[in-house]
Design a protein around this motif. Structure first.
Motif, short mmCIF file in Angstrom:
data_model
loop_
_atom_site.label_atom_id
_atom_site.label_comp_id
_atom_site.label_asym_id
_atom_site.label_seq_id
_atom_site.Cartn_x
_atom_site.Cartn_y
_atom_site.Cartn_z
N LEU A 9 -7.42 1.62 11.60
CA LEU A 9 -7.00 1.42 10.22
C LEU A 9 -6.85 -0.07 9.92
CD1 LEU A 9 -4.18 4.14 10.05
CD2 LEU A 9 -6.51 4.33 9.14
N ASP A 10 -6.80 -0.38 8.62
CA ASP A 10 -6.51 -1.76 8.25
C ASP A 10 -5.06 -2.07 8.64
OD1 ASP A 10 -4.74 -1.63 5.54
OD2 ASP A 10 -6.19 0.03 5.62
N ARG A 15 -2.28 -3.14 7.16
CA ARG A 15 -1.19 -2.62 6.32
C ARG A 15 -1.03 -1.12 6.53
NH1 ARG A 15 -0.88 -2.15 -0.15
NH2 ARG A 15 -2.26 -0.47 0.39
N SER A 16 -2.14 -0.38 6.49
CA SER A 16 -2.08 1.07 6.69
C SER A 16 -1.56 1.41 8.08
CB SER A 16 -3.46 1.70 6.49
OG SER A 16 -3.90 1.50 5.17
N VAL A 43 1.76 3.73 8.81
CA VAL A 43 1.68 4.93 9.64
C VAL A 43 2.59 4.79 10.86
CG1 VAL A 43 0.17 6.31 11.13
CG2 VAL A 43 -0.60 5.62 8.86
N ALA A 69 -0.30 4.74 0.01
CA ALA A 69 -0.95 4.10 1.16
C ALA A 69 -0.89 5.00 2.39
CB ALA A 69 -0.29 2.75 1.45
N LEU A 70 0.27 5.68 2.58
CA LEU A 70 0.40 6.60 3.72
C LEU A 70 -0.57 7.77 3.58
CD1 LEU A 70 1.87 7.44 6.33
CD2 LEU A 70 3.57 8.60 4.88
N ARG A 79 -3.44 7.83 1.95
CA ARG A 79 -4.81 7.34 2.19
C ARG A 79 -5.05 7.08 3.68
NH1 ARG A 79 -5.10 3.21 -2.93
NH2 ARG A 79 -5.47 4.82 -4.50
N ALA A 80 -4.05 6.53 4.37
CA ALA A 80 -4.19 6.26 5.80
C ALA A 80 -4.33 7.57 6.59
CB ALA A 80 -2.98 5.47 6.31
N ARG A 124 -7.76 8.89 6.10
CA ARG A 124 -8.72 8.12 6.92
C ARG A 124 -8.62 8.55 8.39
NH1 ARG A 124 -13.02 5.89 8.50
NH2 ARG A 124 -12.91 3.85 9.44
#
Length: 181
Positions: A129-130, A132-133, A137, A164-165, A167-168, A171
């Motif tokens: 993950l990026d 920030r993500s 997490v 953001a959580l 989306r993470a 992903r």
């Protein structure tokens, strides 16, 4: 082909044609050579085990003699059968020791707690993950921080942390699907 191989091939050809005496001569001729190969490959096996393997080789030759192409070389065919029978013998005898599990139930108590490799595996996946993500997490999913707390630490609103959580996690699910297939 060597003279010996030519002679053996001639005997086996005649044997496959129905000549029992030629077959007996063939077996008497090849057995000492095959025994030597088995001894060399069998290492420290006892003599009776070596002889058992030789008998297995001779039986396999008898059962598969129709598969030898009489226009092809004989030695590779014989040596392949011998090699496979030696390998089969090692597998059958094995070097493993089989002990009943019941004898060790008291000694082999499973440790309670988390799997020591689970954290490493989770971090490896989260590493895709990026940054920030991955931080969100890790904070919420692994460290157990709540959304508001994580938002304050990352200078984000609680709603932005939730998005953001989400989306993470989506992903991570995609990554899992790709690696499972």
């Amino acid at each position: 082909m060597s003279d010996q191989e030519t002679e053996w091939a001639s005997m086996l050809r005649a044997a496959n044609g129905g000549d029992g005496r030629a077959y007996a001569r063939f077996l008497r001729a090849v057995t000492p050579v095959l025994r030597g190969i088995v001894r060399a490959r069998a290492g420290r096996m006892q003599a009776d085990a070596v002889e058992d393997i030789v008998q297995e080789v001779l039986l396999a030759i008898h059962q598969k003699r129709h598969t030898w192409r009489d226009d092809g070389p004989l030695r590779p065919w014989l040596f392949a059968i011998t090699r496979y029978k030696v390998v089969d013998a090692f597998r059958a005898r094995g070097s493993m020791v089989h002990l009943p599990l019941e004898d060790f139930v008291d000694v082999l108590v499973a440790q309670t707690g988390t799997d020591p490799t689970a954290h490493r595996d989770m971090m490896a996946v989260i590493g895709h993950l990026d940054p920030r993500s991955a931080a969100i997490v890790t904070a919420v999913g692994i460290d157990g921080a709540n959304i508001a707390e994580t938002g304050r630490q990352m200078d984000m609103t609680a709603g932005a942390v939730r998005v953001a959580l989400h989306r993470a996690m989506k992903r991570l699910a995609e990554l899992r699907e790709r690696h499972v297939e």
